[in-house]
Write an enzyme that holds these catalytic residues in place. Sequence first.
Site, PDB file in Angstrom:
ATOM      1  N   PRO A  62      44.530   8.472  32.879  1.00 44.70           N
ATOM      2  CA  PRO A  62      45.316   7.472  32.157  1.00 44.70           C
ATOM      3  C   PRO A  62      45.873   7.946  30.819  1.00 44.70           C
ATOM      4  CG  PRO A  62      42.981   6.884  32.179  1.00 44.70           C
ATOM      5  CD  PRO A  62      43.167   8.006  33.147  1.00 44.70           C
ATOM      6  N   ASN A  63      47.110   7.566  30.592  1.00 41.21           N
ATOM      7  CA  ASN A  63      47.848   7.794  29.337  1.00 41.21           C
ATOM      8  C   ASN A  63      48.307   9.234  29.146  1.00 41.21           C
ATOM      9  OD1 ASN A  63      47.600   5.045  28.308  1.00 41.21           O
ATOM     10  ND2 ASN A  63      45.431   5.505  28.151  1.00 41.21           N
ATOM     11  N   ARG A  85      52.295  10.557  22.476  1.00 39.38           N
ATOM     12  CA  ARG A  85      51.040   9.835  22.258  1.00 39.38           C
ATOM     13  C   ARG A  85      50.192  10.543  21.215  1.00 39.38           C
ATOM     14  NH1 ARG A  85      45.843  10.364  26.219  1.00 39.38           N
ATOM     15  NH2 ARG A  85      44.585   8.821  25.132  1.00 39.38           N
ATOM     16  N   TYR A 109      46.895  15.121  20.185  1.00 46.30           N
ATOM     17  CA  TYR A 109      47.186  15.730  21.484  1.00 46.30           C
ATOM     18  C   TYR A 109      48.368  16.701  21.465  1.00 46.30           C
ATOM     19  CZ  TYR A 109      43.978  12.093  23.001  1.00 46.30           C
ATOM     20  OH  TYR A 109      42.870  11.280  23.143  1.00 46.30           O
ATOM     21  N   ASN A 150      41.552  16.332  34.176  1.00 39.26           N
ATOM     22  CA  ASN A 150      41.455  15.651  32.886  1.00 39.26           C
ATOM     23  C   ASN A 150      41.438  14.161  33.198  1.00 39.26           C
ATOM     24  OD1 ASN A 150      41.546  14.568  30.355  1.00 39.26           O
ATOM     25  ND2 ASN A 150      43.220  15.853  29.609  1.00 39.26           N
ATOM     26  N   ALA A 168      40.282   8.859  29.459  1.00 34.94           N
ATOM     27  CA  ALA A 168      39.268   7.877  29.040  1.00 34.94           C
ATOM     28  C   ALA A 168      38.230   7.609  30.126  1.00 34.94           C
ATOM     29  CB  ALA A 168      39.949   6.582  28.622  1.00 34.94           C
ATOM     30  N   GLU A 180      36.341  20.290  34.516  1.00 34.34           N
ATOM     31  CA  GLU A 180      36.719  19.212  33.589  1.00 34.34           C
ATOM     32  C   GLU A 180      37.473  19.821  32.405  1.00 34.34           C
ATOM     33  OE1 GLU A 180      33.301  17.574  31.577  1.00 34.34           O
ATOM     34  OE2 GLU A 180      34.445  15.881  30.770  1.00 34.34           O
ATOM     35  N   HIS A 226      39.827  18.916  28.695  1.00 38.72           N
ATOM     36  CA  HIS A 226      40.351  17.982  27.696  1.00 38.72           C
ATOM     37  C   HIS A 226      41.200  18.762  26.708  1.00 38.72           C
ATOM     38  CE1 HIS A 226      37.756  14.829  29.147  1.00 38.72           C
ATOM     39  NE2 HIS A 226      36.772  15.704  29.175  1.00 38.72           N
ATOM     40  N   ARG A 230      34.982  13.855  17.960  1.00 40.30           N
ATOM     41  CA  ARG A 230      35.722  12.603  17.731  1.00 40.30           C
ATOM     42  C   ARG A 230      34.766  11.405  17.713  1.00 40.30           C
ATOM     43  NH1 ARG A 230      40.614  12.453  21.706  1.00 40.30           N
ATOM     44  NH2 ARG A 230      41.137  10.703  20.326  1.00 40.30           N
TER      45      ARG A 230
HETATM   46  C1  DQA Z   1      41.236  13.432  26.534  1.00 40.16           C
HETATM   47  C2  DQA Z   1      40.081  12.958  25.646  1.00 40.16           C
HETATM   48  C3  DQA Z   1      39.657  11.546  26.019  1.00 40.16           C
HETATM   49  O1  DQA Z   1      38.604  11.109  25.174  1.00 40.16           O
HETATM   50  C4  DQA Z   1      40.822  10.587  25.846  1.00 40.16           C
HETATM   51  O2  DQA Z   1      40.460   9.300  26.290  1.00 40.16           O
HETATM   52  C5  DQA Z   1      42.064  11.048  26.511  1.00 40.16           C
HETATM   53  C6  DQA Z   1      42.409  12.469  26.473  1.00 40.16           C
HETATM   54  C7  DQA Z   1      41.778  14.812  26.083  1.00 40.16           C
HETATM   55  O3  DQA Z   1      42.442  15.456  26.882  1.00 40.16           O
HETATM   56  O4  DQA Z   1      41.543  15.238  24.943  1.00 40.16           O
HETATM   57  O5  DQA Z   1      42.860  10.238  27.004  1.00 40.16           O
HETATM   58  O6  DQA Z   1      40.776  13.550  27.848  1.00 40.16           O
END
Ligand code: DQA
Length: 151
Positions: free
Chosen positions: A9-10, A17, A22, A73, A76, A97, A99, A106
Amino acid sequence: MLIYVVNGPNLNLLGQREPQIYGRTTLNEIEQELTRLAGEWGLEVRFFQSNHEGALVDILQQADREADGVILNAAAYTHTSVALHDAVAAIKKPVVEVHLSNPQGREEFRRGSYLAGVCAGSISGFGPGSYVLALRWFQQQGDITETVRKN
Ligand code: DQA
């Protein structure tokens, strides 16, 4: 070797964003770079992004049937989803995994990952480089397998 690159998501909003966290690189630009590197390294990549938990479960199950590994990735959902934990645990293909940011540095609610324990490994904090490092790991797996096969 076919690798699915799955984004949650997102992450479709990357570039606009919270760029201070990011960066300004879009998801499309990350995917283009991974496609270029995959070509150089003799791998194939396929990309998925969804804002929906169930769709991500479906893609992981599909990856188990069709791919050799997954770069995930889960955004959230990393910090909330037992369903994604179970999907990664259920499939036989290795999942890495990734990120962009380093969740450990954070907010408290980002420190836990439902996925880390069932993934082959986790790479965080290197921006788009986190995906590149994960892809490189898959390439090295191929090399190691080849070396073992030859010897
Ligand atoms: C994320 C880190 C997560 O905590 C966050 O909710 C994201 C992006 C990252 O790529 O840094 O949406 O996965």
